[in-house]
Motif scaffolding. Structure first.
Motif, PDB file in Angstrom:
ATOM      1  N   TYR A   2       0.656  -1.023  -0.053  1.00 26.47           N
ATOM      2  CA  TYR A   2      -0.080  -0.056  -0.017  1.00 26.47           C
ATOM      3  C   TYR A   2       0.715   1.109  -0.188  1.00 26.47           C
ATOM      4  O   TYR A   2       0.741   2.088  -0.571  1.00 26.47           O
ATOM      5  CB  TYR A   2      -0.945  -0.147   1.220  1.00 26.47           C
ATOM      6  N   ASP A  26      -7.268   2.149 -10.543  1.00 26.69           N
ATOM      7  CA  ASP A  26      -7.819   1.015 -10.777  1.00 26.69           C
ATOM      8  C   ASP A  26      -7.215  -0.200 -10.240  1.00 26.69           C
ATOM      9  O   ASP A  26      -7.556  -1.383  -9.700  1.00 26.69           O
ATOM     10  CB  ASP A  26      -8.735   1.068 -11.952  1.00 26.69           C
ATOM     11  N   ALA A  29      -5.710  -0.269  -6.870  1.00 27.18           N
ATOM     12  CA  ALA A  29      -6.930  -0.722  -5.766  1.00 27.18           C
ATOM     13  C   ALA A  29      -7.168  -2.252  -6.000  1.00 27.18           C
ATOM     14  O   ALA A  29      -7.217  -2.873  -4.854  1.00 27.18           O
ATOM     15  CB  ALA A  29      -7.968   0.124  -6.301  1.00 27.18           C
ATOM     16  N   THR A  30      -6.983  -2.707  -7.066  1.00 28.45           N
ATOM     17  CA  THR A  30      -7.324  -4.229  -7.136  1.00 28.45           C
ATOM     18  C   THR A  30      -6.053  -5.189  -6.513  1.00 28.45           C
ATOM     19  O   THR A  30      -6.449  -6.146  -5.892  1.00 28.45           O
ATOM     20  CB  THR A  30      -7.535  -4.602  -8.672  1.00 28.45           C
ATOM     21  N   THR A  32      -3.807  -4.142  -4.522  1.00 26.25           N
ATOM     22  CA  THR A  32      -3.364  -3.922  -3.117  1.00 26.25           C
ATOM     23  C   THR A  32      -4.209  -4.846  -2.220  1.00 26.25           C
ATOM     24  O   THR A  32      -4.061  -5.457  -1.292  1.00 26.25           O
ATOM     25  CB  THR A  32      -3.713  -2.228  -2.727  1.00 26.25           C
ATOM     26  N   THR A  33      -5.657  -4.986  -2.610  1.00 20.89           N
ATOM     27  CA  THR A  33      -6.446  -5.610  -1.955  1.00 20.89           C
ATOM     28  C   THR A  33      -6.290  -7.151  -2.243  1.00 20.89           C
ATOM     29  O   THR A  33      -6.428  -7.952  -1.219  1.00 20.89           O
ATOM     30  CB  THR A  33      -8.129  -5.447  -2.260  1.00 20.89           C
ATOM     31  N   PRO A  45     -15.243  -5.025   1.600  1.00 19.44           N
ATOM     32  CA  PRO A  45     -14.353  -4.910   0.359  1.00 19.44           C
ATOM     33  C   PRO A  45     -14.803  -4.030  -0.488  1.00 19.44           C
ATOM     34  O   PRO A  45     -13.986  -3.216  -0.937  1.00 19.44           O
ATOM     35  CB  PRO A  45     -14.591  -6.586   0.017  1.00 19.44           C
ATOM     36  N   ARG A  46     -16.099  -3.594  -0.744  1.00 23.37           N
ATOM     37  CA  ARG A  46     -16.375  -2.529  -1.769  1.00 23.37           C
ATOM     38  C   ARG A  46     -15.997  -1.257  -1.122  1.00 23.37           C
ATOM     39  O   ARG A  46     -15.603  -0.604  -1.783  1.00 23.37           O
ATOM     40  CB  ARG A  46     -18.152  -2.770  -1.869  1.00 23.37           C
ATOM     41  N   ARG A  49     -12.284  -0.865  -1.560  1.00 21.78           N
ATOM     42  CA  ARG A  49     -11.798  -0.705  -2.965  1.00 21.78           C
ATOM     43  C   ARG A  49     -12.127   0.665  -3.225  1.00 21.78           C
ATOM     44  O   ARG A  49     -11.581   1.567  -3.833  1.00 21.78           O
ATOM     45  CB  ARG A  49     -12.649  -1.418  -3.515  1.00 21.78           C
ATOM     46  N   ARG A  50     -13.303   1.319  -2.820  1.00 22.17           N
ATOM     47  CA  ARG A  50     -13.783   2.796  -3.260  1.00 22.17           C
ATOM     48  C   ARG A  50     -12.672   3.807  -2.593  1.00 22.17           C
ATOM     49  O   ARG A  50     -12.287   4.685  -2.952  1.00 22.17           O
ATOM     50  CB  ARG A  50     -15.046   2.876  -2.829  1.00 22.17           C
ATOM     51  N   LEU A  52      -9.542   3.284  -1.729  1.00 22.99           N
ATOM     52  CA  LEU A  52      -8.449   3.349  -2.442  1.00 22.99           C
ATOM     53  C   LEU A  52      -8.275   3.917  -3.893  1.00 22.99           C
ATOM     54  O   LEU A  52      -7.410   4.630  -3.864  1.00 22.99           O
ATOM     55  CB  LEU A  52      -7.983   1.513  -2.448  1.00 22.99           C
ATOM     56  N   TYR A  53      -9.552   3.552  -4.635  1.00 20.79           N
ATOM     57  CA  TYR A  53      -9.611   4.165  -5.846  1.00 20.79           C
ATOM     58  C   TYR A  53      -9.774   5.754  -5.811  1.00 20.79           C
ATOM     59  O   TYR A  53      -8.953   6.487  -6.486  1.00 20.79           O
ATOM     60  CB  TYR A  53     -10.695   3.249  -6.801  1.00 20.79           C
TER      61      TYR A  53
END
Length: 78
Positions: A2, A26, A29-30, A32-33, A45-46, A49-50, A52-53
């Motif tokens: 991260y 994008d 974010a993908t 990293t998780t 998770p949603r 991701r939001r 991070l992005y």
């Protein structure tokens, strides 16, 4: 991962076109998780991701405080 991804985005931000910024945000974010230690579970998770992005990998947004909803998830990923 991260911290390294955030550092990379900060270094590249000024010389990267807008479409490439979105693509990188994008991808980071993908990735990293996906690289979180197996078995670790994060709250939503949603939302992570939001966050991070939209904040962590967006230099324009990350100059301000993150949305309160995202803070817990960003603290977790850190």
């Amino acid at each position: 991962m991260y911290a390294l991804a955030r550092e990379y985005m900060e270094q590249r931000w000024q010389r990267t076109p807008g479409n490439m910024r979105r693509t990188l945000a994008d991808a980071f974010a993908t990735i990293t998780t996906a690289l979180v230690q197996p078995g670790a579970s994060y709250p939503e998770p949603r939302v992570l991701r939001r966050a991070l992005y939209s904040w962590a990998f967006n230099k324009n947004a990350s100059d301000q405080e993150p949305v309160e909803e995202w803070q817990k998830d960003l603290d977790w990923i850190t």
